[in-house]
Each structure stands twice: as C-alpha cells, then as structure tokens.
Design a protein around this motif. Sequence first.
Motif, short mmCIF file in Angstrom:
data_model
loop_
_atom_site.label_atom_id
_atom_site.label_comp_id
_atom_site.label_asym_id
_atom_site.label_seq_id
_atom_site.Cartn_x
_atom_site.Cartn_y
_atom_site.Cartn_z
N TRP A 57 0.81 -1.22 0.00
CA TRP A 57 0.00 0.00 0.00
C TRP A 57 0.85 1.27 0.00
O TRP A 57 0.31 2.37 -0.20
N LEU A 58 2.14 1.14 0.21
CA LEU A 58 3.00 2.32 0.06
C LEU A 58 2.99 2.82 -1.38
O LEU A 58 3.37 3.97 -1.65
N GLY A 59 2.54 1.98 -2.31
CA GLY A 59 2.37 2.43 -3.68
C GLY A 59 1.37 3.57 -3.78
O GLY A 59 1.54 4.50 -4.60
N TRP A 88 9.28 0.02 -5.43
CA TRP A 88 7.98 -0.67 -5.44
C TRP A 88 7.91 -1.65 -6.61
O TRP A 88 7.42 -2.78 -6.46
N THR A 89 8.39 -1.21 -7.76
CA THR A 89 8.36 -2.08 -8.94
C THR A 89 9.23 -3.32 -8.72
O THR A 89 8.86 -4.43 -9.11
N TYR A 90 10.37 -3.14 -8.09
CA TYR A 90 11.26 -4.28 -7.81
C TYR A 90 10.58 -5.27 -6.86
O TYR A 90 10.67 -6.49 -7.04
N GLY A 93 6.28 -5.45 -8.75
CA GLY A 93 5.92 -5.37 -10.16
C GLY A 93 5.76 -6.72 -10.82
O GLY A 93 4.89 -6.90 -11.67
N GLY A 94 6.59 -7.69 -10.43
CA GLY A 94 6.51 -9.01 -11.03
C GLY A 94 5.20 -9.73 -10.80
O GLY A 94 4.82 -10.62 -11.58
N LEU A 95 4.47 -9.34 -9.75
CA LEU A 95 3.20 -9.99 -9.45
C LEU A 95 2.14 -9.69 -10.51
O LEU A 95 1.14 -10.39 -10.61
N ALA A 272 4.08 -17.23 -3.92
CA ALA A 272 3.46 -17.02 -5.23
C ALA A 272 4.29 -16.08 -6.09
O ALA A 272 4.71 -15.01 -5.64
N GLU A 273 4.50 -16.48 -7.34
CA GLU A 273 5.27 -15.68 -8.28
C GLU A 273 4.42 -14.63 -8.98
O GLU A 273 4.93 -13.61 -9.44
N ARG A 274 3.11 -14.88 -9.09
CA ARG A 274 2.20 -13.96 -9.76
C ARG A 274 0.93 -13.82 -8.93
O ARG A 274 0.44 -14.79 -8.37
N GLY A 275 0.38 -12.60 -8.89
CA GLY A 275 -0.90 -12.36 -8.25
C GLY A 275 -0.77 -11.76 -6.86
O GLY A 275 0.14 -12.11 -6.10
#
Length: 324
Positions: A57-59, A88-90, A93-95, A272-275
């Motif tokens: 949520w810091l995004g 934040w992207t690091y 972002g991969g999610l 989890a790698e995504r989501g």
Amino acid sequence: MRRWARGWVEDGKGSVWTRGRVLAGLVALTAGLLAFHRAVPNSVGRLGSLLEAFLPWLGLVVVVLLGLALLRRSATALLALLLPVAAWTYDFGGLFLPGTAKGAQDLVVVQHNVSDENADPAGTARALAGASPDLVALEELVPAALPVYEKTLAPEYPYHAVRGTVGLWSKHPLTEARLLDIKPRGITDSWSRGLRAVVRTPRGEVAAYVAHLPSVRVGASGLASSWRDESAGLLGKAIAAEKRKPVILMGDLNGTVDDRGLDPLTSRMNVAERGFAFSFPAGFPMARIDQVMARSAAVAHIRTLPATGSDHLPVAARVTVARS
C-alpha cells in the motif's frame, strides 16, 4: 502554455530545483521504507512487521506524493520519485506479469478460512468445488458445520482428513494424515490447528500441510503477534524436518509473505510468483494472509475467488510440481 511553463521554472517562490525539499524528503523516506523495511526494528510494538503487513500500500503513498509534487511544481521531488517507484516495482511489479497456462505438472489448490460463524457452509463448499481444485484446505471448521462440508464435497473429493479445526479434501488418495502440533506455549485451552498428510497425485506423492496460525492484533502498543510468530517457528521446524518432496503448505497464516514473522516459512518455501490475491477482510481486502507456499515446487499463480459466507476470501493457487 508558455506562461504555465515559465511558472514551473520561477514563480517567486524559488526555482523548480529549490522548492519542495521537504516533499522530496518524504519521497526519500518512502523509498527507504520500501527498500529497507527490514531495517525497521521489531523491538517496539513489532513496527517492522506492522509495516510489512501493508507494504504494497505504500504504492498509494507514492501516487499521493506524485500529485503533491505536481501541485508544488517541484522538479526535485519529481526526480526523487524515481526512487520509490523503482523500489515498489522491484518488490511487487513481477506480481502483475502474466502467468503461463496450466500445465500437466500443475496442481490447483484452494485455501479458505471458512469462518466459524459461516451461515452457509453448503454454499461455501459448492463455491470452492466450483474452482475444480485438486486440493481444498479449510480452517475454522466447527462441529456443527463439518458434516455439511463433508457431505457437499464428498462427490468430487472422496478423500479427506480433519484434525481439530483444520481439514484437507482431495481428489487423490490421502495417507499418513496426522495432527501437527503448532500450539504456542501460552495457549492453555484446547487448540488443534495443524494437519499433515501425504497426497498420492498423478505427479507422485506430495506432503501437504494445512495450518491456521494464531491471530494478530493491532492496538495502541503496536502489533501483538508473539503467538503467531511462535507458531510459525514450530511449523517451520516441522517442514524443515519433512523428508518428502515436494511440500505444499496451505493455511490462514495471519501474516503476509513480506512479514518477517513468517520468516521460518518464507525462508524455506517458495511463495506465489504472480498475483496479489488480497484475502482479508472480505468486505475490503487489505492483505493476503491466506497463503499457499511450496518447497521443491513453484507457486506459479495465486488469485482470489468470489466471497462466501466467511470474513476471508478464498484463494486459489496453481502449484507446479515435477513428477517424482
């Protein structure tokens, strides 16, 4: 347009490089919290864990700071914003990246704290079965509702094991089901929230763990999570001692994967790698505290399912295992 552009450069309140220094400092602080959250101490009120519980949520803070930098016309603050955006992207972002399609080596599992106050256990069971998972892990099973879950899930999930208030339903045969002792020393009441079983899948045998760690509370003194942390340590030791591979852990762990309180688990298992799959509270999900983790396997994707009669949302995950 030219007048507006000149206002950016000089408006009597300093240049774009001198104004907004305080704002730039807030931006740098946000970047520091994202990049070095582990440096925030847990000794007082477990502030580090509290921050990590809501770290994504810091995004939103970054978005607010962007708006303020534009209003302030501060080039310094805008340039500084590259730091929290990169951090934040690091971290997250991969999610957002698209996952691969379900493969022959994948197991689909559903994890759900069904709530001990759920007024519609049959509807909840049907909703979970509708996702066509291989495994269904449930927590907060109460004696009155358990027969309903057993009856409703039986046609598609003929194998199941229940220990205390947690249970596992499977399309594939289960063996070696036993109670898993993850009870903190300070709890004196009857408390059984851990289960371990072996699932004989078409991909080979998988050790499956279902757990419901103690709740945490946020108060004036900070985050109260000592029982959760102790229970996570016991669960981590049990998984470390597990001889079988792969291992899948499903449970309401009352913590996010960024929370250092779950280090005994996240240091040993893949997450989890995504989501994102924020699962709690169901009415306005703020964090994913319902987890699927794996050892010697990958949790390729995790997502939430529609709300049931619980205060948690169910999560469904795709676990890629190698044939043993």
